[in-house]
Design a protein around this motif. Structure first.
Motif, PDB file in Angstrom:
ATOM      1  N   GLN A 162       0.845  -1.179   0.000  1.00 23.65           N
ATOM      2  CA  GLN A 162       0.000   0.000   0.000  1.00 23.65           C
ATOM      3  C   GLN A 162       0.889   1.240   0.000  1.00 23.65           C
ATOM      4  O   GLN A 162       2.082   1.169   0.282  1.00 23.65           O
ATOM      5  CB  GLN A 162      -0.920   0.007   1.228  1.00 23.65           C
ATOM      6  N   ASP A 163       0.287   2.391  -0.304  1.00 25.46           N
ATOM      7  CA  ASP A 163       1.080   3.619  -0.364  1.00 25.46           C
ATOM      8  C   ASP A 163       1.786   3.914   0.953  1.00 25.46           C
ATOM      9  O   ASP A 163       2.907   4.411   0.970  1.00 25.46           O
ATOM     10  CB  ASP A 163       0.192   4.808  -0.736  1.00 25.46           C
ATOM     11  N   GLN A 164       1.119   3.618   2.086  1.00 29.22           N
ATOM     12  CA  GLN A 164       1.739   3.937   3.373  1.00 29.22           C
ATOM     13  C   GLN A 164       2.984   3.088   3.634  1.00 29.22           C
ATOM     14  O   GLN A 164       3.821   3.438   4.453  1.00 29.22           O
ATOM     15  CB  GLN A 164       0.753   3.766   4.530  1.00 29.22           C
ATOM     16  N   ASP A 165       3.109   1.963   2.911  1.00 26.45           N
ATOM     17  CA  ASP A 165       4.307   1.138   3.044  1.00 26.45           C
ATOM     18  C   ASP A 165       5.497   1.747   2.313  1.00 26.45           C
ATOM     19  O   ASP A 165       6.645   1.461   2.635  1.00 26.45           O
ATOM     20  CB  ASP A 165       4.058  -0.264   2.473  1.00 26.45           C
ATOM     21  N   ALA A 166       5.217   2.566   1.302  1.00 23.25           N
ATOM     22  CA  ALA A 166       6.287   3.076   0.445  1.00 23.25           C
ATOM     23  C   ALA A 166       6.423   4.586   0.478  1.00 23.25           C
ATOM     24  O   ALA A 166       7.352   5.132  -0.107  1.00 23.25           O
ATOM     25  CB  ALA A 166       6.042   2.631  -0.999  1.00 23.25           C
ATOM     26  N   LEU A 167       5.514   5.272   1.161  1.00 22.44           N
ATOM     27  CA  LEU A 167       5.490   6.729   1.121  1.00 22.44           C
ATOM     28  C   LEU A 167       6.684   7.319   1.855  1.00 22.44           C
ATOM     29  O   LEU A 167       6.885   7.084   3.035  1.00 22.44           O
ATOM     30  CB  LEU A 167       4.192   7.248   1.751  1.00 22.44           C
ATOM     31  N   SER A 168       7.493   8.081   1.145  1.00 19.06           N
ATOM     32  CA  SER A 168       8.662   8.716   1.737  1.00 19.06           C
ATOM     33  C   SER A 168       8.274  10.053   2.348  1.00 19.06           C
ATOM     34  O   SER A 168       7.289  10.677   1.952  1.00 19.06           O
ATOM     35  CB  SER A 168       9.746   8.930   0.673  1.00 19.06           C
ATOM     36  N   VAL A 169       9.065  10.497   3.320  1.00 18.38           N
ATOM     37  CA  VAL A 169       8.781  11.781   3.953  1.00 18.38           C
ATOM     38  C   VAL A 169       9.249  12.941   3.090  1.00 18.38           C
ATOM     39  O   VAL A 169       8.900  14.084   3.348  1.00 18.38           O
ATOM     40  CB  VAL A 169       9.448  11.869   5.346  1.00 18.38           C
ATOM     41  N   ARG A 170      10.053  12.667   2.077  1.00 19.18           N
ATOM     42  CA  ARG A 170      10.470  13.704   1.129  1.00 19.18           C
ATOM     43  C   ARG A 170      10.020  13.314  -0.272  1.00 19.18           C
ATOM     44  O   ARG A 170       9.785  12.152  -0.559  1.00 19.18           O
ATOM     45  CB  ARG A 170      11.997  13.864   1.114  1.00 19.18           C
ATOM     46  N   LYS A 171       9.929  14.308  -1.134  1.00 19.67           N
ATOM     47  CA  LYS A 171       9.672  14.043  -2.538  1.00 19.67           C
ATOM     48  C   LYS A 171      11.011  13.889  -3.256  1.00 19.67           C
ATOM     49  O   LYS A 171      11.947  14.649  -3.018  1.00 19.67           O
ATOM     50  CB  LYS A 171       8.864  15.177  -3.173  1.00 19.67           C
ATOM     51  N   PHE A 172      11.062  12.897  -4.140  1.00 16.64           N
ATOM     52  CA  PHE A 172      12.276  12.640  -4.899  1.00 16.64           C
ATOM     53  C   PHE A 172      11.996  12.781  -6.393  1.00 16.64           C
ATOM     54  O   PHE A 172      10.865  12.604  -6.843  1.00 16.64           O
ATOM     55  CB  PHE A 172      12.804  11.235  -4.596  1.00 16.64           C
ATOM     56  N   PHE A 173      13.066  13.080  -7.137  1.00 15.37           N
ATOM     57  CA  PHE A 173      12.950  13.353  -8.561  1.00 15.37           C
ATOM     58  C   PHE A 173      13.947  12.484  -9.320  1.00 15.37           C
ATOM     59  O   PHE A 173      15.081  12.287  -8.882  1.00 15.37           O
ATOM     60  CB  PHE A 173      13.226  14.833  -8.843  1.00 15.37           C
ATOM     61  N   SER A 174      13.526  11.971 -10.473  1.00 16.59           N
ATOM     62  CA  SER A 174      14.363  11.054 -11.245  1.00 16.59           C
ATOM     63  C   SER A 174      15.579  11.771 -11.825  1.00 16.59           C
ATOM     64  O   SER A 174      15.459  12.853 -12.405  1.00 16.59           O
ATOM     65  CB  SER A 174      13.559  10.433 -12.390  1.00 16.59           C
ATOM     66  N   LEU A 175      16.729  11.141 -11.680  1.00 15.37           N
ATOM     67  CA  LEU A 175      17.948  11.655 -12.302  1.00 15.37           C
ATOM     68  C   LEU A 175      17.953  11.187 -13.754  1.00 15.37           C
ATOM     69  O   LEU A 175      18.553  10.181 -14.115  1.00 15.37           O
ATOM     70  CB  LEU A 175      19.186  11.144 -11.561  1.00 15.37           C
ATOM     71  N   ASP A 176      17.252  11.929 -14.597  1.00 14.68           N
ATOM     72  CA  ASP A 176      17.117  11.574 -16.003  1.00 14.68           C
ATOM     73  C   ASP A 176      17.805  12.628 -16.867  1.00 14.68           C
ATOM     74  O   ASP A 176      18.532  13.496 -16.367  1.00 14.68           O
ATOM     75  CB  ASP A 176      15.640  11.441 -16.376  1.00 14.68           C
ATOM     76  N   LYS A 177      17.581  12.569 -18.166  1.00 17.28           N
ATOM     77  CA  LYS A 177      18.237  13.510 -19.078  1.00 17.28           C
ATOM     78  C   LYS A 177      17.884  14.954 -18.760  1.00 17.28           C
ATOM     79  O   LYS A 177      18.726  15.849 -18.851  1.00 17.28           O
ATOM     80  CB  LYS A 177      17.852  13.187 -20.523  1.00 17.28           C
ATOM     81  N   GLN A 178      16.626  15.180 -18.401  1.00 14.40           N
ATOM     82  CA  GLN A 178      16.197  16.547 -18.113  1.00 14.40           C
ATOM     83  C   GLN A 178      16.937  17.112 -16.905  1.00 14.40           C
ATOM     84  O   GLN A 178      17.384  18.263 -16.917  1.00 14.40           O
ATOM     85  CB  GLN A 178      14.685  16.574 -17.868  1.00 14.40           C
ATOM     86  N   MET A 179      17.089  16.295 -15.858  1.00 13.81           N
ATOM     87  CA  MET A 179      17.797  16.771 -14.678  1.00 13.81           C
ATOM     88  C   MET A 179      19.289  16.946 -14.964  1.00 13.81           C
ATOM     89  O   MET A 179      19.903  17.928 -14.530  1.00 13.81           O
ATOM     90  CB  MET A 179      17.597  15.817 -13.503  1.00 13.81           C
ATOM     91  N   LEU A 180      19.887  16.007 -15.693  1.00 13.60           N
ATOM     92  CA  LEU A 180      21.299  16.141 -16.043  1.00 13.60           C
ATOM     93  C   LEU A 180      21.536  17.392 -16.884  1.00 13.60           C
ATOM     94  O   LEU A 180      22.539  18.091 -16.715  1.00 13.60           O
ATOM     95  CB  LEU A 180      21.772  14.901 -16.796  1.00 13.60           C
ATOM     96  N   GLN A 181      20.622  17.668 -17.799  1.00 13.43           N
ATOM     97  CA  GLN A 181      20.724  18.881 -18.617  1.00 13.43           C
ATOM     98  C   GLN A 181      20.742  20.114 -17.725  1.00 13.43           C
ATOM     99  O   GLN A 181      21.539  21.037 -17.920  1.00 13.43           O
ATOM    100  CB  GLN A 181      19.535  18.952 -19.581  1.00 13.43           C
ATOM    101  N   SER A 182      19.862  20.134 -16.728  1.00 10.60           N
ATOM    102  CA  SER A 182      19.782  21.277 -15.827  1.00 10.60           C
ATOM    103  C   SER A 182      21.049  21.412 -14.992  1.00 10.60           C
ATOM    104  O   SER A 182      21.568  22.514 -14.801  1.00 10.60           O
ATOM    105  CB  SER A 182      18.560  21.127 -14.912  1.00 10.60           C
ATOM    106  N   ILE A 183      21.561  20.283 -14.495  1.00  6.50           N
ATOM    107  CA  ILE A 183      22.752  20.314 -13.647  1.00  6.50           C
ATOM    108  C   ILE A 183      23.981  20.769 -14.427  1.00  6.50           C
ATOM    109  O   ILE A 183      24.743  21.637 -13.988  1.00  6.50           O
ATOM    110  CB  ILE A 183      23.010  18.921 -13.033  1.00  6.50           C
ATOM    111  N   LEU A 184      24.163  20.203 -15.609  1.00  6.07           N
ATOM    112  CA  LEU A 184      25.427  20.374 -16.320  1.00  6.07           C
ATOM    113  C   LEU A 184      25.469  21.573 -17.264  1.00  6.07           C
ATOM    114  O   LEU A 184      26.530  22.155 -17.474  1.00  6.07           O
ATOM    115  CB  LEU A 184      25.735  19.107 -17.125  1.00  6.07           C
ATOM    116  N   PHE A 185      24.317  21.948 -17.831  1.00 11.23           N
ATOM    117  CA  PHE A 185      24.383  22.909 -18.924  1.00 11.23           C
ATOM    118  C   PHE A 185      23.491  24.133 -18.784  1.00 11.23           C
ATOM    119  O   PHE A 185      23.643  25.080 -19.540  1.00 11.23           O
ATOM    120  CB  PHE A 185      24.033  22.211 -20.246  1.00 11.23           C
ATOM    121  N   GLU A 186      22.533  24.126 -17.844  1.00 13.04           N
ATOM    122  CA  GLU A 186      21.565  25.216 -17.825  1.00 13.04           C
ATOM    123  C   GLU A 186      21.713  26.165 -16.656  1.00 13.04           C
ATOM    124  O   GLU A 186      21.202  27.270 -16.691  1.00 13.04           O
ATOM    125  CB  GLU A 186      20.138  24.649 -17.821  1.00 13.04           C
TER     126      GLU A 186
END
Length: 284
Positions: A162-186
């Protein structure tokens, strides 16, 4: 082990750094900001560490626990100015329609701030209302996925958690191409760091997925920050995408009854209404 990240790698290779790795890497908002604000040399060192973790090839030092609460184990990778505080958790995957183990990066800090960051994460765990019983039972029925010294993520059926078994106390974001683009080039073009929550889509829970996919009108009640707006925006997005796919199949012709006095058909028009100007700007 993972390939080295060179100084003169083309942009395409850097953006595809994690595509072939078995583990999804997720960054908290704070971890993203700290990586984004680091020097280029520090960023490459951090990405090298994360690529190694994503490969499932973890050294004994990287597996060593620095904090624990229930089944959650906080580990440390790196040293000096690149201390990656990471752990294994589960997230609901709409693509697989199941819960999947992921690598969560809680923070990236230098040696001076390591103990402070570790204590803050442990405090969050200890004061969360998260249930671990379902998580422990689900994984007791599964063996660790290992092959040639590599650790692979386990998958748990949607009905087993159930969601309560997996619900984290923080929100997390996928380290994908969009995030890498933001980190490295934008970052330099923006003139400063921008939080992950202002740039990247949030990962959704099983309950949120059910709300998003349910057809027809709906009333969603929840406290502040529980994900009501997220569900609303995703519903609008998926309805928009589904409609325009059908319209394209119909040669671009409108498909919905028009509310105009002239009648006829019209295309889908969606309106997001809120009392908060700040929220409206974020949604846009």
């Amino acid at each position: 082990g993972p390939e080295e990240i060179g100084e003169h790698d083309p942009q395409r290779r850097l953006l595809g750094l994690f595509e072939a790795e078995p583990w999804d890497v997720l960054l908290s908002d704070g971890a993203f900001e700290h990586v984004q604000q680091a020097t280029r040399a520090q960023q490459k060192a951090i990405l090298q560490i994360l690529k190694g973790l994503a490969s499932g090839h973890w050294s004994e030092a990287q597996r060593k626990e620095v904090a624990a609460h229930g089944p959650l184990k906080l580990r440390r990778a790196g040293a000096g100015k690149a201390n990656v505080l990471w752990g294994i958790d589960v997230e609901f995957s709409r693509e697989r329609d199941a819960f999947v183990e992921v690598l969560q990066v809680w923070d990236v800090v230098d040696e001076e701030h390591f103990e402070e960051a570790r204590g803050a994460i442990l405090h969050e765990w200890q004061h969360s209302r998260r249930s671990f019983q379902g998580l422990q039972k689900a994984f007791q029925r599964q063996r660790l996925q290992k092959d040639g010294g590599l650790r692979f993520p386990r998958v748990v059926a949607r009905c087993d958690l159930q969601d309560q078994d997996a619900l984290s106390v923080r929100k997390f974001f996928s380290l994908d191409k969009q995030m890498l683009q933001s980190i490295l080039f934008e970052n330099s073009r923006r003139g400063g760091a921008v939080s992950a929550s202002e740039q990247f889509p949030l990962r959704i829970s099983k309950q949120e997925s059910a709300i998003i996919e349910k057809p027809g009108p709906m009333i969603v009640i929840g406290r502040s920050g529980s994900g009501k707006t997220l569900c609303c925006v995703y519903r609008m997005f998926f309805q928009h995408r589904a409609y325009w796919q059908k319209a394209a199949e119909a040669g671009g012709a409108p498909l919905l009854p028009s509310s105009s006095p002239e009648g006829g058909l019209s295309h889908l028009n969606q309106v997001f209404v809120t009392h908060s100007a700040s929220l409206a700007n974020k949604v846009l």
